[in-house]
Design a protein around this motif. Structure first.
Motif, PDB file in Angstrom:
ATOM      1  N   VAL A 155      20.641  55.449  64.001  1.00 44.58           N
ATOM      2  CA  VAL A 155      20.284  54.658  62.819  1.00 44.58           C
ATOM      3  C   VAL A 155      21.524  54.433  61.946  1.00 44.58           C
ATOM      4  N   PHE A 156      22.365  55.434  61.845  1.00 45.56           N
ATOM      5  CA  PHE A 156      23.615  55.279  61.103  1.00 45.56           C
ATOM      6  C   PHE A 156      24.476  54.186  61.748  1.00 45.56           C
ATOM      7  N   PHE A 157      24.618  54.223  63.073  1.00 52.24           N
ATOM      8  CA  PHE A 157      25.403  53.210  63.785  1.00 52.24           C
ATOM      9  C   PHE A 157      24.798  51.830  63.578  1.00 52.24           C
ATOM     10  N   TRP A 158      23.487  51.711  63.718  1.00 49.21           N
ATOM     11  CA  TRP A 158      22.816  50.421  63.525  1.00 49.21           C
ATOM     12  C   TRP A 158      23.041  49.901  62.095  1.00 49.21           C
ATOM     13  N   THR A 159      22.924  50.780  61.115  1.00 46.34           N
ATOM     14  CA  THR A 159      23.134  50.384  59.720  1.00 46.34           C
ATOM     15  C   THR A 159      24.558  49.880  59.507  1.00 46.34           C
ATOM     16  N   GLN A 160      25.516  50.560  60.097  1.00 47.23           N
ATOM     17  CA  GLN A 160      26.908  50.143  59.951  1.00 47.23           C
ATOM     18  C   GLN A 160      27.172  48.820  60.666  1.00 47.23           C
ATOM     19  N   LEU A 161      26.488  48.583  61.786  1.00 54.19           N
ATOM     20  CA  LEU A 161      26.607  47.272  62.440  1.00 54.19           C
ATOM     21  C   LEU A 161      26.073  46.174  61.530  1.00 54.19           C
ATOM     22  N   GLN A 162      24.960  46.446  60.860  1.00 57.62           N
ATOM     23  CA  GLN A 162      24.402  45.459  59.941  1.00 57.62           C
ATOM     24  C   GLN A 162      25.392  45.151  58.818  1.00 57.62           C
ATOM     25  N   LEU A 163      26.049  46.177  58.304  1.00 57.00           N
ATOM     26  CA  LEU A 163      27.054  45.967  57.250  1.00 57.00           C
ATOM     27  C   LEU A 163      28.253  45.185  57.789  1.00 57.00           C
ATOM     28  N   THR A 164      28.663  45.481  59.015  1.00 55.46           N
ATOM     29  CA  THR A 164      29.784  44.771  59.637  1.00 55.46           C
ATOM     30  C   THR A 164      29.483  43.280  59.764  1.00 55.46           C
ATOM     31  N   LEU A 165      28.234  42.968  60.077  1.00 54.79           N
ATOM     32  CA  LEU A 165      27.834  41.574  60.295  1.00 54.79           C
ATOM     33  C   LEU A 165      27.340  40.888  59.024  1.00 54.79           C
ATOM     34  N   ASN A 166      27.499  41.527  57.880  1.00 57.96           N
ATOM     35  CA  ASN A 166      26.948  40.998  56.639  1.00 57.96           C
ATOM     36  C   ASN A 166      28.002  40.349  55.744  1.00 57.96           C
ATOM     37  N   VAL A 167      28.984  39.705  56.346  1.00 57.26           N
ATOM     38  CA  VAL A 167      29.965  38.933  55.580  1.00 57.26           C
ATOM     39  C   VAL A 167      29.570  37.472  55.734  1.00 57.26           C
ATOM     40  N   SER A 168      29.214  36.846  54.639  1.00 59.21           N
ATOM     41  CA  SER A 168      28.616  35.504  54.746  1.00 59.21           C
ATOM     42  C   SER A 168      29.655  34.391  54.891  1.00 59.21           C
ATOM     43  N   ASN A 169      29.165  33.314  55.445  1.00 62.01           N
ATOM     44  CA  ASN A 169      29.927  32.073  55.581  1.00 62.01           C
ATOM     45  C   ASN A 169      28.957  30.948  55.206  1.00 62.01           C
ATOM     46  N   PRO A 170      28.733  30.756  53.908  1.00 58.57           N
ATOM     47  CA  PRO A 170      27.714  29.780  53.483  1.00 58.57           C
ATOM     48  C   PRO A 170      28.134  28.345  53.783  1.00 58.57           C
ATOM     49  N   ARG A 171      27.139  27.475  53.709  1.00 54.21           N
ATOM     50  CA  ARG A 171      27.415  26.048  53.918  1.00 54.21           C
ATOM     51  C   ARG A 171      28.521  25.611  52.981  1.00 54.21           C
ATOM     52  N   PRO A 172      29.373  24.796  53.369  1.00 55.65           N
ATOM     53  CA  PRO A 172      29.443  24.003  54.595  1.00 55.65           C
ATOM     54  C   PRO A 172      30.187  24.719  55.728  1.00 55.65           C
ATOM     55  N   TYR A 173      30.144  26.036  55.775  1.00 53.42           N
ATOM     56  CA  TYR A 173      30.717  26.843  56.861  1.00 53.42           C
ATOM     57  C   TYR A 173      32.220  26.659  56.995  1.00 53.42           C
ATOM     58  N   LEU A 174      32.901  26.705  55.880  1.00 52.21           N
ATOM     59  CA  LEU A 174      34.354  26.513  55.883  1.00 52.21           C
ATOM     60  C   LEU A 174      35.120  27.835  55.856  1.00 52.21           C
ATOM     61  N   ASN A 175      34.408  28.937  55.894  1.00 53.31           N
ATOM     62  CA  ASN A 175      35.047  30.242  55.762  1.00 53.31           C
ATOM     63  C   ASN A 175      34.824  31.083  57.017  1.00 53.31           C
ATOM     64  N   SER A 176      35.108  30.513  58.179  1.00 54.51           N
ATOM     65  CA  SER A 176      34.918  31.229  59.445  1.00 54.51           C
ATOM     66  C   SER A 176      35.825  32.457  59.504  1.00 54.51           C
ATOM     67  N   ALA A 177      35.418  33.415  60.306  1.00 53.12           N
ATOM     68  CA  ALA A 177      36.189  34.654  60.445  1.00 53.12           C
ATOM     69  C   ALA A 177      37.502  34.388  61.175  1.00 53.12           C
ATOM     70  N   PRO A 178      38.569  35.022  60.719  1.00 55.09           N
ATOM     71  CA  PRO A 178      39.829  34.928  61.465  1.00 55.09           C
ATOM     72  C   PRO A 178      39.686  35.625  62.823  1.00 55.09           C
TER      73      PRO A 178
END
Length: 127
Positions: A30-53
Motif C-alpha cells: 500500500v505504501f508503494f502504491w501510494t507513492q506511485l500515485q504521488l509520482t503520477l500526480n504532476v498535472s499537465n492541464p489543457r492545453p497540455y503544453l507542460n509535458s514531462a521532460p
C-alpha cells in the motif's frame, strides 16, 4: 522431585507469525502504491503544453493512467501485486520509453520498503 509440563500451541504461534508477516507485506504494498500515485500526480492541464521532460514520469492529463494503477492482495498466498489494468497500456509504453515511473519509484523506495518488511518502522509516510 518436581513435575513440570508444557504444552506447545504451534498452530496458534504459526498463525501469529503469518498474520504479522501479512501485515508487513500489505503495508509495504500500500505504501508503494501510494507513492506511485504521488509520482503520477504532476498535472499537465489543457492545453497540455507542460509535458514531462525525458526521464521524468509522465504528467497527468485526465488521471486515467494513475487510476489504472492498482494493487491486489491475496492473504491466503501471502502475495500482493501492484500493477496496471490492461486498458492503460500506454502507461507501460511510458515506463519502457522516455517517461519511466514504476521501476524508478520502486528503486527509490527500496530502503523504506525493506524497513517496513522487516517491521522496523513505516519508512517515512507509510500508511
Amino acid at each position: 522431585m518436581m513435575n513440570v509440563s508444557s504444552s506447545w500451541n504451534g498452530d496458534r504461534e504459526q498463525k501469529l507469525v503469518l498474520d504479522a508477516a501479512w501485515g508487513r507485506i500489505l503495508r509495504a504494498a500500500v505504501f508503494f502504491w501510494t507513492q506511485l500515485q504521488l509520482t503520477l500526480n504532476v498535472s499537465n492541464p489543457r492545453p497540455y503544453l507542460n509535458s514531462a521532460p525525458k526521464g521524468d514520469p509522465p504528467r497527468k492529463r485526465t488521471g486515467f493512467g494513475a487510476g489504472s494503477v492498482l494493487y491486489k492482495a491475496d492473504k491466503q498466498r501471502q502475495e500482493v501485486q501492484v500493477g496496471l489494468l490492461g486498458n492503460a497500456k500506454y502507461m507501460a509504453f511510458h515506463e519502457l520509453g522516455q517517461h519511466p515511473w514504476l521501476l524508478v519509484t520502486l528503486k527509490r523506495l527500496q530502503p523504506q520498503l525493506q524497513r517496513i518488511l522487516e517491521g522496523g518502522g513505516k519508512g517515512g509516510s507509510a500508511p
